[in-house]
Motif scaffolding. Structure first.
Motif, PDB file in Angstrom:
ATOM      1  N   MET A  38       0.848  -1.168   0.000  1.00  0.00           N
ATOM      2  CA  MET A  38       0.000   0.000   0.000  1.00  0.00           C
ATOM      3  C   MET A  38       0.903   1.244   0.000  1.00  0.00           C
ATOM      4  SD  MET A  38      -3.217   0.756   2.554  1.00  0.00           S
ATOM      5  CE  MET A  38      -3.498  -0.970   2.633  1.00  0.00           C
ATOM      6  N   GLN A  39       0.562   2.214  -0.811  1.00  0.00           N
ATOM      7  CA  GLN A  39       1.366   3.425  -0.958  1.00  0.00           C
ATOM      8  C   GLN A  39       1.069   4.421   0.174  1.00  0.00           C
ATOM      9  OE1 GLN A  39       3.669   3.781  -3.463  1.00  0.00           O
ATOM     10  NE2 GLN A  39       3.157   1.663  -3.937  1.00  0.00           N
ATOM     11  N   TRP A  40       2.024   5.293   0.478  1.00  0.00           N
ATOM     12  CA  TRP A  40       1.857   6.273   1.545  1.00  0.00           C
ATOM     13  C   TRP A  40       0.700   7.223   1.249  1.00  0.00           C
ATOM     14  CZ3 TRP A  40       2.019  11.432   0.664  1.00  0.00           C
ATOM     15  CH2 TRP A  40       2.602  11.856  -0.532  1.00  0.00           C
ATOM     16  N   TRP A  41       0.509   7.588  -0.024  1.00  0.00           N
ATOM     17  CA  TRP A  41      -0.545   8.532  -0.374  1.00  0.00           C
ATOM     18  C   TRP A  41      -1.923   7.887  -0.219  1.00  0.00           C
ATOM     19  CZ3 TRP A  41      -3.672   7.266  -4.438  1.00  0.00           C
ATOM     20  CH2 TRP A  41      -3.185   6.320  -5.348  1.00  0.00           C
ATOM     21  N   ILE A  84      -2.623   5.630   2.137  1.00  0.00           N
ATOM     22  CA  ILE A  84      -2.833   5.667   3.590  1.00  0.00           C
ATOM     23  C   ILE A  84      -3.268   7.058   4.017  1.00  0.00           C
ATOM     24  CG2 ILE A  84      -1.667   5.478   5.832  1.00  0.00           C
ATOM     25  CD1 ILE A  84       0.093   3.277   4.541  1.00  0.00           C
ATOM     26  N   LEU A  85      -2.619   8.086   3.485  1.00  0.00           N
ATOM     27  CA  LEU A  85      -2.962   9.467   3.825  1.00  0.00           C
ATOM     28  C   LEU A  85      -4.393   9.810   3.400  1.00  0.00           C
ATOM     29  CD1 LEU A  85      -2.107  12.290   4.857  1.00  0.00           C
ATOM     30  CD2 LEU A  85      -1.364  12.776   2.518  1.00  0.00           C
ATOM     31  N   PRO A  94      -7.431   5.137  14.424  1.00  0.00           N
ATOM     32  CA  PRO A  94      -7.421   3.677  14.235  1.00  0.00           C
ATOM     33  C   PRO A  94      -7.203   3.253  12.785  1.00  0.00           C
ATOM     34  CG  PRO A  94      -9.320   4.334  15.548  1.00  0.00           C
ATOM     35  CD  PRO A  94      -8.675   5.580  15.044  1.00  0.00           C
ATOM     36  N   VAL A  95      -7.790   3.990  11.846  1.00  0.00           N
ATOM     37  CA  VAL A  95      -7.606   3.646  10.431  1.00  0.00           C
ATOM     38  C   VAL A  95      -6.142   3.835  10.039  1.00  0.00           C
ATOM     39  CG1 VAL A  95      -8.164   4.373   8.067  1.00  0.00           C
ATOM     40  CG2 VAL A  95      -9.993   4.020   9.736  1.00  0.00           C
ATOM     41  N   PHE A  96      -5.551   4.937  10.450  1.00  0.00           N
ATOM     42  CA  PHE A  96      -4.144   5.176  10.133  1.00  0.00           C
ATOM     43  C   PHE A  96      -3.253   4.082  10.724  1.00  0.00           C
ATOM     44  CE2 PHE A  96       0.004   6.761  11.499  1.00  0.00           C
ATOM     45  CZ  PHE A  96       0.566   7.039  10.264  1.00  0.00           C
ATOM     46  N   LEU A  97      -3.455   3.754  11.998  1.00  0.00           N
ATOM     47  CA  LEU A  97      -2.619   2.734  12.637  1.00  0.00           C
ATOM     48  C   LEU A  97      -2.747   1.388  11.938  1.00  0.00           C
ATOM     49  CD1 LEU A  97      -3.168   3.632  16.397  1.00  0.00           C
ATOM     50  CD2 LEU A  97      -1.092   3.980  15.032  1.00  0.00           C
ATOM     51  N   ALA A  98      -3.977   1.033  11.583  1.00  0.00           N
ATOM     52  CA  ALA A  98      -4.191  -0.248  10.910  1.00  0.00           C
ATOM     53  C   ALA A  98      -3.544  -0.267   9.525  1.00  0.00           C
ATOM     54  CB  ALA A  98      -5.685  -0.535  10.798  1.00  0.00           C
ATOM     55  N   LEU A  99      -3.694   0.817   8.777  1.00  0.00           N
ATOM     56  CA  LEU A  99      -3.122   0.860   7.426  1.00  0.00           C
ATOM     57  C   LEU A  99      -1.603   0.973   7.450  1.00  0.00           C
ATOM     58  CD1 LEU A  99      -5.689   3.193   5.635  1.00  0.00           C
ATOM     59  CD2 LEU A  99      -5.488   0.708   5.423  1.00  0.00           C
ATOM     60  N   ALA A 100      -1.083   1.749   8.382  1.00  0.00           N
ATOM     61  CA  ALA A 100       0.362   1.968   8.433  1.00  0.00           C
ATOM     62  C   ALA A 100       1.117   0.763   8.998  1.00  0.00           C
ATOM     63  CB  ALA A 100       0.676   3.212   9.265  1.00  0.00           C
ATOM     64  N   PHE A 101       0.507   0.083   9.987  1.00  0.00           N
ATOM     65  CA  PHE A 101       1.214  -1.016  10.636  1.00  0.00           C
ATOM     66  C   PHE A 101       0.701  -2.389  10.240  1.00  0.00           C
ATOM     67  CE2 PHE A 101       1.824   2.644  13.450  1.00  0.00           C
ATOM     68  CZ  PHE A 101       3.199   2.737  13.356  1.00  0.00           C
ATOM     69  N   GLY A 102      -0.318  -2.422   9.391  1.00  0.00           N
ATOM     70  CA  GLY A 102      -0.746  -3.677   8.786  1.00  0.00           C
ATOM     71  C   GLY A 102      -1.738  -4.494   9.575  1.00  0.00           C
ATOM     72  N   GLY A 103      -2.068  -5.609   8.989  1.00  0.00           N
ATOM     73  CA  GLY A 103      -3.084  -6.506   9.535  1.00  0.00           C
ATOM     74  C   GLY A 103      -2.679  -7.143  10.847  1.00  0.00           C
ATOM     75  N   GLY A 104      -1.395  -7.261  11.118  1.00  0.00           N
ATOM     76  CA  GLY A 104      -0.944  -7.845  12.383  1.00  0.00           C
ATOM     77  C   GLY A 104      -1.426  -7.059  13.582  1.00  0.00           C
ATOM     78  N   LEU A 105      -1.382  -5.749  13.481  1.00  0.00           N
ATOM     79  CA  LEU A 105      -1.872  -4.903  14.567  1.00  0.00           C
ATOM     80  C   LEU A 105      -3.370  -5.086  14.761  1.00  0.00           C
ATOM     81  CD1 LEU A 105      -1.393  -2.590  16.631  1.00  0.00           C
ATOM     82  CD2 LEU A 105      -1.972  -1.021  14.786  1.00  0.00           C
ATOM     83  N   VAL A 106      -4.118  -5.116  13.664  1.00  0.00           N
ATOM     84  CA  VAL A 106      -5.569  -5.296  13.747  1.00  0.00           C
ATOM     85  C   VAL A 106      -5.897  -6.642  14.373  1.00  0.00           C
ATOM     86  CG1 VAL A 106      -7.688  -5.478  12.417  1.00  0.00           C
ATOM     87  CG2 VAL A 106      -6.008  -3.782  11.788  1.00  0.00           C
ATOM     88  N   GLU A 107      -5.213  -7.704  13.938  1.00  0.00           N
ATOM     89  CA  GLU A 107      -5.476  -9.037  14.479  1.00  0.00           C
ATOM     90  C   GLU A 107      -5.162  -9.088  15.969  1.00  0.00           C
ATOM     91  OE1 GLU A 107      -3.843 -12.436  12.449  1.00  0.00           O
ATOM     92  OE2 GLU A 107      -4.131 -11.440  10.518  1.00  0.00           O
ATOM     93  N   THR A 108      -4.062  -8.496  16.383  1.00  0.00           N
ATOM     94  CA  THR A 108      -3.682  -8.484  17.794  1.00  0.00           C
ATOM     95  C   THR A 108      -4.727  -7.772  18.631  1.00  0.00           C
ATOM     96  OG1 THR A 108      -1.345  -8.491  17.182  1.00  0.00           O
ATOM     97  CG2 THR A 108      -1.875  -7.810  19.419  1.00  0.00           C
ATOM     98  N   LEU A 109      -5.187  -6.604  18.170  1.00  0.00           N
ATOM     99  CA  LEU A 109      -6.211  -5.862  18.907  1.00  0.00           C
ATOM    100  C   LEU A 109      -7.521  -6.626  18.992  1.00  0.00           C
ATOM    101  CD1 LEU A 109      -5.622  -2.201  17.708  1.00  0.00           C
ATOM    102  CD2 LEU A 109      -5.176  -3.144  19.959  1.00  0.00           C
ATOM    103  N   VAL A 110      -7.954  -7.212  17.885  1.00  0.00           N
ATOM    104  CA  VAL A 110      -9.236  -7.920  17.871  1.00  0.00           C
ATOM    105  C   VAL A 110      -9.181  -9.138  18.782  1.00  0.00           C
ATOM    106  CG1 VAL A 110     -10.802  -9.269  16.416  1.00  0.00           C
ATOM    107  CG2 VAL A 110      -9.973  -7.053  15.627  1.00  0.00           C
ATOM    108  N   THR A 111      -8.085  -9.898  18.770  1.00  0.00           N
ATOM    109  CA  THR A 111      -7.994 -11.082  19.610  1.00  0.00           C
ATOM    110  C   THR A 111      -7.780 -10.728  21.079  1.00  0.00           C
ATOM    111  OG1 THR A 111      -5.638 -11.307  19.110  1.00  0.00           O
ATOM    112  CG2 THR A 111      -7.168 -12.599  17.786  1.00  0.00           C
ATOM    113  N   THR A 112      -7.113  -9.606  21.349  1.00  0.00           N
ATOM    114  CA  THR A 112      -6.890  -9.186  22.724  1.00  0.00           C
ATOM    115  C   THR A 112      -8.159  -8.689  23.378  1.00  0.00           C
ATOM    116  OG1 THR A 112      -4.635  -8.563  22.176  1.00  0.00           O
ATOM    117  CG2 THR A 112      -5.534  -7.662  24.212  1.00  0.00           C
TER     118      THR A 112
END
Length: 172
Positions: free
Chosen positions: A1-4, A6-7, A153-171
């Motif tokens: 995913m490109q930076w623009w 995400i922005l 939340p959208v920025f964090l998920a897009l910038a840091f990827g699906g791993g962050l989203v999965e960790t938050l959802v399972t936690t």
């Protein structure tokens, strides 16, 4: 995913909640979010499919008054973005990203509502002083917590990827 990408998706996420609360042009609906995200990501048909599916989810979960609801709009943004960028099947993205994210972001909706009361009290104080500039300023500043409740939340998920989203959802 490109930076623009995400922005643009982060800025759209900030705008959509403010639109939903004030202008109500339907830019805050999941189907519109899917459309916009699909355009930005380059596959509009995937965005429309995911957005329309999450729009149907919202129609089945009615809220009245000041009740918080699932944030299917942000769910549509993230499900569409990850579906297109990761090559996920749209139905899988809806069930594994869109719906869990929409449910998780109820908490940020509550946080947005809670923090906006600070500015509401400042508006009340400005009314008592007949400070019209203060009323206007604090009304506009009240949009910042709402915008951040979706954009961050959208920025964090897009910038840091699906791993962050999965960790938050399972936690949580």
């Amino acid at each position: 995913m490109q930076w623009w990408q995400i922005l643009l998706l982060t800025l759209y996420s900030a705008y959509q909640i403010c639109d939903e609360l004030t202008i109500v042009s339907s830019a805050g609906s999941p189907v519109f979010a899917g459309f916009i995200t699909g355009l930005i990501m380059g596959k509009m048909e995937v965005g429309l499919l995911i957005g329309a599916s999450l729009q149907l989810v919202v129609l089945g979960v009615g809220t009245f008054g000041g009740a918080s609801r699932i944030d299917a709009t942000s769910g549509a943004v993230l499900a569409t973005a990850f579906s297109i960028s990761q090559g996920l099947d749209p139905e899988i993205a809806i069930s594994t990203i869109g719906v869990p994210v929409a449910g998780l972001l109820v908490y940020t909706d509550i946080l947005g509502r809670f923090t906006t009361t600070f500015f509401a009290h400042r508006v009340d104080a400005a009314i008592e002083r007949f400070d019209y500039a203060g009323i206007e300023r604090n009304y506009l500043l009240g949009a910042i917590p709402w915008a951040l409740s979706r954009a961050l939340p959208v920025f964090l998920a897009l910038a840091f990827g699906g791993g962050l989203v999965e960790t938050l959802v399972t936690t949580i």
